[in-house]
Design a protein around this motif. Structure first.
Motif, PDB file in Angstrom:
ATOM      1  N   PHE A  56       0.842  -1.207   0.000  1.00  0.00           N
ATOM      2  CA  PHE A  56       0.000   0.000   0.000  1.00  0.00           C
ATOM      3  C   PHE A  56       0.878   1.258   0.000  1.00  0.00           C
ATOM      4  N   ARG A  57       1.941   1.219   0.817  1.00  0.00           N
ATOM      5  CA  ARG A  57       2.820   2.382   0.934  1.00  0.00           C
ATOM      6  C   ARG A  57       3.726   2.565  -0.287  1.00  0.00           C
ATOM      7  N   THR A  58       4.062   1.478  -0.959  1.00  0.00           N
ATOM      8  CA  THR A  58       5.038   1.570  -2.048  1.00  0.00           C
ATOM      9  C   THR A  58       4.420   1.601  -3.436  1.00  0.00           C
ATOM     10  N   LEU A  59       3.212   1.062  -3.591  1.00  0.00           N
ATOM     11  CA  LEU A  59       2.569   1.093  -4.908  1.00  0.00           C
ATOM     12  C   LEU A  59       1.979   2.477  -5.143  1.00  0.00           C
ATOM     13  N   LYS A  60       2.286   3.045  -6.260  1.00  0.00           N
ATOM     14  CA  LYS A  60       1.806   4.391  -6.550  1.00  0.00           C
ATOM     15  C   LYS A  60       0.742   4.392  -7.646  1.00  0.00           C
ATOM     16  N   ASP A  61       0.230   3.198  -7.980  1.00  0.00           N
ATOM     17  CA  ASP A  61      -0.728   3.120  -9.091  1.00  0.00           C
ATOM     18  C   ASP A  61      -2.183   3.269  -8.645  1.00  0.00           C
ATOM     19  N   GLY A  62      -2.421   3.417  -7.333  1.00  0.00           N
ATOM     20  CA  GLY A  62      -3.776   3.595  -6.837  1.00  0.00           C
ATOM     21  C   GLY A  62      -4.619   2.332  -6.834  1.00  0.00           C
ATOM     22  N   SER A  63      -3.981   1.164  -7.034  1.00  0.00           N
ATOM     23  CA  SER A  63      -4.739  -0.086  -7.107  1.00  0.00           C
ATOM     24  C   SER A  63      -5.244  -0.549  -5.735  1.00  0.00           C
ATOM     25  N   VAL A  64      -4.656  -0.021  -4.675  1.00  0.00           N
ATOM     26  CA  VAL A  64      -5.056  -0.414  -3.326  1.00  0.00           C
ATOM     27  C   VAL A  64      -5.499   0.837  -2.575  1.00  0.00           C
ATOM     28  N   LYS A  65      -6.719   0.782  -2.030  1.00  0.00           N
ATOM     29  CA  LYS A  65      -7.268   1.919  -1.297  1.00  0.00           C
ATOM     30  C   LYS A  65      -7.860   1.419   0.010  1.00  0.00           C
ATOM     31  N   PHE A  66      -7.064   1.456   1.049  1.00  0.00           N
ATOM     32  CA  PHE A  66      -7.538   1.044   2.363  1.00  0.00           C
ATOM     33  C   PHE A  66      -8.158   2.231   3.085  1.00  0.00           C
ATOM     34  N   GLY A  67      -9.164   1.935   3.898  1.00  0.00           N
ATOM     35  CA  GLY A  67      -9.767   2.954   4.746  1.00  0.00           C
ATOM     36  C   GLY A  67      -9.039   3.027   6.075  1.00  0.00           C
ATOM     37  N   PRO A  68      -9.411   3.989   6.926  1.00  0.00           N
ATOM     38  CA  PRO A  68      -8.746   4.159   8.221  1.00  0.00           C
ATOM     39  C   PRO A  68      -8.808   2.912   9.108  1.00  0.00           C
ATOM     40  N   VAL A  69      -9.922   2.197   9.118  1.00  0.00           N
ATOM     41  CA  VAL A  69     -10.039   0.984   9.943  1.00  0.00           C
ATOM     42  C   VAL A  69      -9.091  -0.093   9.419  1.00  0.00           C
ATOM     43  N   ASP A  70      -9.040  -0.250   8.097  1.00  0.00           N
ATOM     44  CA  ASP A  70      -8.114  -1.209   7.496  1.00  0.00           C
ATOM     45  C   ASP A  70      -6.681  -0.871   7.891  1.00  0.00           C
ATOM     46  N   LEU A  71      -6.333   0.394   7.746  1.00  0.00           N
ATOM     47  CA  LEU A  71      -4.967   0.822   8.049  1.00  0.00           C
ATOM     48  C   LEU A  71      -4.622   0.620   9.520  1.00  0.00           C
TER      49      LEU A  71
END
Length: 160
Positions: free
Chosen positions: A111-126
């Motif tokens: 999530f932190r390293t991919l810059k393609d926007g393919s992963v979008k976690f919400g605050p609870v997920d994070l």
């Protein structure tokens, strides 16, 4: 049952890094008294008869190397259905299995390293991913004998 001794650092399946501070008997049942390293440092009573299902020894360096090798093979797994995704994260987080925790760590890393926007976690997920990552990094800092503030960069380097 594995042998555990007073003063030993261990991993609690739910709370991460902990230390066995005592042994006690309550209502004729034997317990380890375990103090967590994070949060409030609460005491947890772990029944000796079920200890292996609740606590485990800290990984050796060789076991940590194998875990990092496993993490290299983990790819992005993102379910756009929020409820299903959170249920899956909770299952992995609560399993007590170090590979599940490593999987969650790798998801946060991606999530932190991919810059393609393919992963979008919400605050609870994070929050769940951060909790898992902190628990794993606490353990790996001991396994690799590295200061806690250096271990994340050390593992990131091993993963890249």
């Amino acid at each position: 049952m594995k042998e555990y001794i007073k003063g030993q650092q261990i991993i609690h399946c739910r709370d991460g890094l902990a230390v066995i501070i005592d042994e006690t008997v309550i209502a004729e049942n034997q317990y380890f008294v375990v103090r967590t390293a994070r949060g409030s440092g609460e005491n947890i009573y772990v029944p000796k008869a079920r200890a292996d299902a609740i606590i485990r020894n800290i990984m050796t360096e060789a076991e940590a190397d194998e875990l990092v090798k496993y993490m290299r093979s983990v790819d992005v797994e993102f379910n756009p259905n929020t409820k299903q995704r959170r249920d899956a994260l909770k299952r992995r987080l609560g399993s007590g299995d170090v590979k599940d925790i490593a999987f969650l760590f790798k998801q946060l890393y991606l999530f932190r390293t991919l810059k393609d926007g393919s992963v979008k976690f919400g605050p609870v997920d994070l929050d769940m991913l951060e909790f898992a990552s902190n628990n794993l990094l606490d353990e790996l800092s001991i396994s690799y004998n590295k200061p806690r503030d250096e271990i994340e960069a050390f593992i990131y380097k091993k993963l890249s």
